[in-house]
Scaffold this motif. Sequence first.
Motif, mmCIF file in Angstrom:
data_model
loop_
_atom_site.group_PDB
_atom_site.id
_atom_site.type_symbol
_atom_site.label_atom_id
_atom_site.label_comp_id
_atom_site.label_asym_id
_atom_site.label_seq_id
_atom_site.Cartn_x
_atom_site.Cartn_y
_atom_site.Cartn_z
ATOM 1 N N GLN A 1 -9.031 12.464 5.583
ATOM 2 C CA GLN A 1 -7.938 12.682 6.524
ATOM 3 C C GLN A 1 -7.201 11.371 6.775
ATOM 4 N N THR A 2 -5.901 11.489 7.027
ATOM 5 C CA THR A 2 -5.090 10.345 7.411
ATOM 6 C C THR A 2 -4.591 10.526 8.839
ATOM 7 N N ASN A 3 -4.300 9.407 9.475
ATOM 8 C CA ASN A 3 -3.687 9.421 10.798
ATOM 9 C C ASN A 3 -2.733 8.244 10.856
ATOM 10 N N HIS A 4 -1.424 8.521 10.768
ATOM 11 C CA HIS A 4 -0.432 7.463 10.677
ATOM 12 C C HIS A 4 0.319 7.273 11.975
ATOM 13 N N LYS A 5 0.830 6.084 12.142
ATOM 14 C CA LYS A 5 1.491 5.699 13.382
ATOM 15 C C LYS A 5 2.689 6.584 13.701
ATOM 16 N N TYR B 1 0.802 -1.214 0.000
ATOM 17 C CA TYR B 1 0.000 0.000 0.000
ATOM 18 C C TYR B 1 0.837 1.267 0.000
ATOM 19 N N SER B 2 2.104 1.182 0.367
ATOM 20 C CA SER B 2 2.891 2.381 0.533
ATOM 21 C C SER B 2 4.366 2.075 0.322
ATOM 22 N N THR B 3 5.132 3.103 -0.013
ATOM 23 C CA THR B 3 6.568 2.942 -0.166
ATOM 24 C C THR B 3 7.315 3.500 1.032
ATOM 25 N N ALA B 4 6.616 3.834 2.102
ATOM 26 C CA ALA B 4 7.228 4.474 3.262
ATOM 27 C C ALA B 4 7.776 3.454 4.235
ATOM 28 N N PRO B 5 8.623 3.868 5.181
ATOM 29 C CA PRO B 5 9.171 2.936 6.164
ATOM 30 C C PRO B 5 8.097 2.251 6.997
ATOM 31 N N SER B 6 7.019 2.949 7.281
ATOM 32 C CA SER B 6 5.917 2.343 8.024
ATOM 33 C C SER B 6 4.611 2.879 7.483
ATOM 34 N N SER B 7 3.646 2.005 7.263
ATOM 35 C CA SER B 7 2.378 2.464 6.704
ATOM 36 C C SER B 7 1.212 2.174 7.627
ATOM 37 N N GLU B 8 1.489 1.849 8.873
ATOM 38 C CA GLU B 8 0.389 1.585 9.800
ATOM 39 C C GLU B 8 -0.370 2.873 10.103
ATOM 40 N N GLY B 9 -1.679 2.762 10.149
ATOM 41 C CA GLY B 9 -2.492 3.931 10.443
ATOM 42 C C GLY B 9 -3.889 3.754 9.908
ATOM 43 N N ARG B 10 -4.564 4.878 9.716
ATOM 44 C CA ARG B 10 -5.954 4.835 9.250
ATOM 45 C C ARG B 10 -6.231 6.032 8.352
ATOM 46 N N LEU B 11 -7.203 5.830 7.453
ATOM 47 C CA LEU B 11 -7.669 6.886 6.566
ATOM 48 C C LEU B 11 -9.189 6.876 6.584
#
Length: 348
Positions: free
Chosen positions: A291-295, A261-271
């Motif tokens: 809105q997003t809210n990531h770990k 889902y993502s190329t980032a180091p961590s993608s945990e969170g919610r949208l």
Amino acid sequence: MKKILFGSTMLVAVGALTGTAMAADPISLSLGGKQEQYFGGVSTFKDGNREDGFGIDTDTEVYFKGSTTLDNGITVSAMIQLEAEADNAVNADEQYVTVSGAFGKIQAGQKEGAFDQLTVYAPVVGWVSLNDTADWLGYAGTSSFSRGSNYYNLDQTLNDDDAKISYFTPKFYGFSAGASYTPQPGGSLVPATKKNRDLAQFGIGYDNKFGDFGVKASATAATQSNFWIYQGGLSANYAGFTLGGTYTEIDDESASNGTVYSTAPSSEGRLWSAGLSYATGPYSVGFAYAQTNHKSGGDNAIYKLGADYKMGPGISLVGNVFYGENDSNTAAGSREGVGAVTGIVLAF
């Protein structure tokens, strides 16, 4: 050899399903497509170390599609979608075959799977999606008119056109279900360079009307190794009004975080997103929010008002105004501002 065996297995399965059948007419492809041209700009209160400015965006595709119905009632369809932009490195956007009948629908090829096809999304007017609106605003420390890191986007789709096999049940009292699988590299369908390999998707959808009142709902999920995405959507429509929203939860415990889902180091969170739209005659207007809210603390938010005027068959004039903010949680700082995007959309 594995590719030959896999292809032979598919042919045997479809042959067993259809039995001996002949088409009344061969498949003839028809020509279609779309052309979208947008112009807009942004003005920021917090620039995130980037300049404001104006830009133009375009999305053009050419479609070749056709179908035929066999003597036993089964329909076989083909779809080929080609990108028609000079700066797009991918030639084919989607290409897949669909076999459908009383048993449901089977799709094979490069096409989004059950997750995207079954999910109910918040209504958005103006053709520019909430995530594309965030792209226009620009991410802190990146170009104003490019996406930047997927980690901060507002896209609630898997956006996976990797080659896969999907099955969807027939509708039963408004309910339908589906599942998709993208094989491993070497499993015949997916090259090692593709990201969505060994990916399973499944979900349930509901679409029904009660007089003039319509309801849609969905519950979908996707997994790859220890990476899970859960998503739910709900919308209702009456007398031209549509109200709906979508919630996404991302749980990544895999060794290589963000492979799907993502190329980032961590993608945990919610949208989450929500929208309200109204349509009458050739006019549509709507307000949407996401809105997003990531770990790790990086967040985005977009508020967008959009309008659509249908000048004629397949011709729409669109306009959008928006306010957005993002916190990159990096030394680049935050970016916050307003913008406007207008354009013309052709469908042919």
